[in-house]
Design an enzyme around this catalytic site. Structure first.
Site, PDB file in Angstrom:
ATOM      1  N   HIS A  37       0.834  -1.211   0.000  1.00 26.34           N
ATOM      2  CA  HIS A  37       0.000   0.000   0.000  1.00 26.34           C
ATOM      3  C   HIS A  37       0.866   1.256   0.000  1.00 26.34           C
ATOM      4  O   HIS A  37       0.581   2.233  -0.695  1.00 26.34           O
ATOM      5  CB  HIS A  37      -0.907   0.029   1.237  1.00 26.34           C
ATOM      6  CG  HIS A  37      -1.916  -1.068   1.279  1.00 26.34           C
ATOM      7  ND1 HIS A  37      -1.811  -2.134   2.135  1.00 26.34           N
ATOM      8  CD2 HIS A  37      -3.064  -1.256   0.578  1.00 26.34           C
ATOM      9  CE1 HIS A  37      -2.848  -2.940   1.962  1.00 26.34           C
ATOM     10  NE2 HIS A  37      -3.614  -2.434   1.024  1.00 26.34           N
ATOM     11  N   ASP A 153      -4.268  -7.457  -7.398  1.00 25.85           N
ATOM     12  CA  ASP A 153      -5.690  -7.642  -7.693  1.00 25.85           C
ATOM     13  C   ASP A 153      -5.929  -7.291  -9.159  1.00 25.85           C
ATOM     14  O   ASP A 153      -6.672  -6.362  -9.485  1.00 25.85           O
ATOM     15  CB  ASP A 153      -6.538  -6.770  -6.765  1.00 25.85           C
ATOM     16  CG  ASP A 153      -6.425  -7.220  -5.320  1.00 25.85           C
ATOM     17  OD1 ASP A 153      -6.808  -8.360  -5.017  1.00 25.85           O
ATOM     18  OD2 ASP A 153      -5.941  -6.431  -4.490  1.00 25.85           O
TER      19      ASP A 153
END
Length: 283
Positions: A37, A153
């Protein structure tokens, strides 16, 4: 760093900045932050004047209520990480703020294309409707010029791009490289659920992906798939959902290596934890 909980307060902060043509970046997350992140925040800072990171565990994308319940929520840890990373704004809304009628479902269903029903879409029916529903709400709240998502993802990024095209939204979607642990395991908020043995067994996923990438030119597609699946199936405690070599634009299995955008994708349950990973096969 400002921490904001409502859309109205967020817009009070962002609207004056947008009027001065400041470029706004959004990094949507569900919290339980890790270096992957933070890499998105770092890349966003290179593209934009203001970086907004959202933390929201979205109930509509969980097909299993138990999965939602056990999703990690270490908020203090997350806020410290974002502050240290130089994030400008953290948007942490409540479920009621994003879904005023919750738990009564809102009317949402859009055409995301055939890829919605493949791979993750097959195992987690309705998942991408929930993902695109919340990302649309976040885009409407922030009005970002650019938004950053992790390549791990991969299918999710594809669905979000399709959603942006569906609504003709003026936001650029950037997919950022997977960040891995030193031993190759893709960083994930779910990794904390892995036991010591699971953690070791999970390495077979990246190992199989590397094998396919390293041998992509030499071996046939059928041989690559057979070898990769064998590696995973022979690993204790790993239950393979799928391993595919697909077209990165359609997610359909490729039949020839001349495909412009080939990618290997894998999903497996390791112990009690379901993990996904992927690797681009042409750089």
């Amino acid at each position: 760093m400002e921490i904001i909980h409502t859309i109205s307060a967020l817009q009070l902060v962002l609207t004056p900045l947008q009027k001065t043509n400041s470029k706004i970046a959004l990094v949507p997350t569900m919290g339980a932050l890790h270096k992957g992140h933070l890499s998105l925040i770092k890349i966003a800072q290179q593209y934009a004047d203001i970086v907004v990171c959202s933390i929201f565990v979205n109930p509509t994308q969980f097909t299993d209520p138990k999965d939602l319940e056990k999703y990690p929520r270490p908020l203090e840890h997350d806020i410290k990480m974002l502050n240290d990373a130089g994030c400008d704004v953290v948007f942490m809304p409540t479920v009621k703020e994003m879904y005023p009628s919750f738990p009564k479902p809102e009317n949402w269903h859009i055409d995301l294309g055939n890829a919605e029903f493949l791979l993750e879409g097959e195992f987690r029916k309705g998942h991408y409707q929930g993902v695109t529903q919340i990302v649309k709400k976040l885009f409407d709240a922030v009005h970002p010029d650019i938004a950053f998502f992790g390549q791990k993802d991969f299918q999710q990024v594809l669905m979000i791009k399709n959603m942006v095209n569906y609504f003709n939204m003026p936001v650029e979607i950037v997919s950022c490289p997977i960040i891995r642990e030193e031993d190759g395991l893709a960083m994930s908020s779910r990794n904390i659920h892995l036991s010591k043995a699971d953690r070791k067994n999970a390495l077979v996923l990246s190992k199989a992906l590397h094998y396919v990438k390293d041998n992509f030119k030499q071996l046939s597609l059928a041989q690559l798939l057979e070898d990769a699946k064998k590696m995973i199936n022979e690993t204790n405690g790993v239950d393979l959902d799928y391993f595919t070599i697909a077209d990165g634009e359609t997610l359909l299995p490729i039949e020839t290596k001349t495909t412009k955008y080939p990618i290997a994708l894998v999903a497996a349950k390791v112990g009690e934890t379901r993990l996904i990973d992927n690797m681009l096969l042409k750089m």
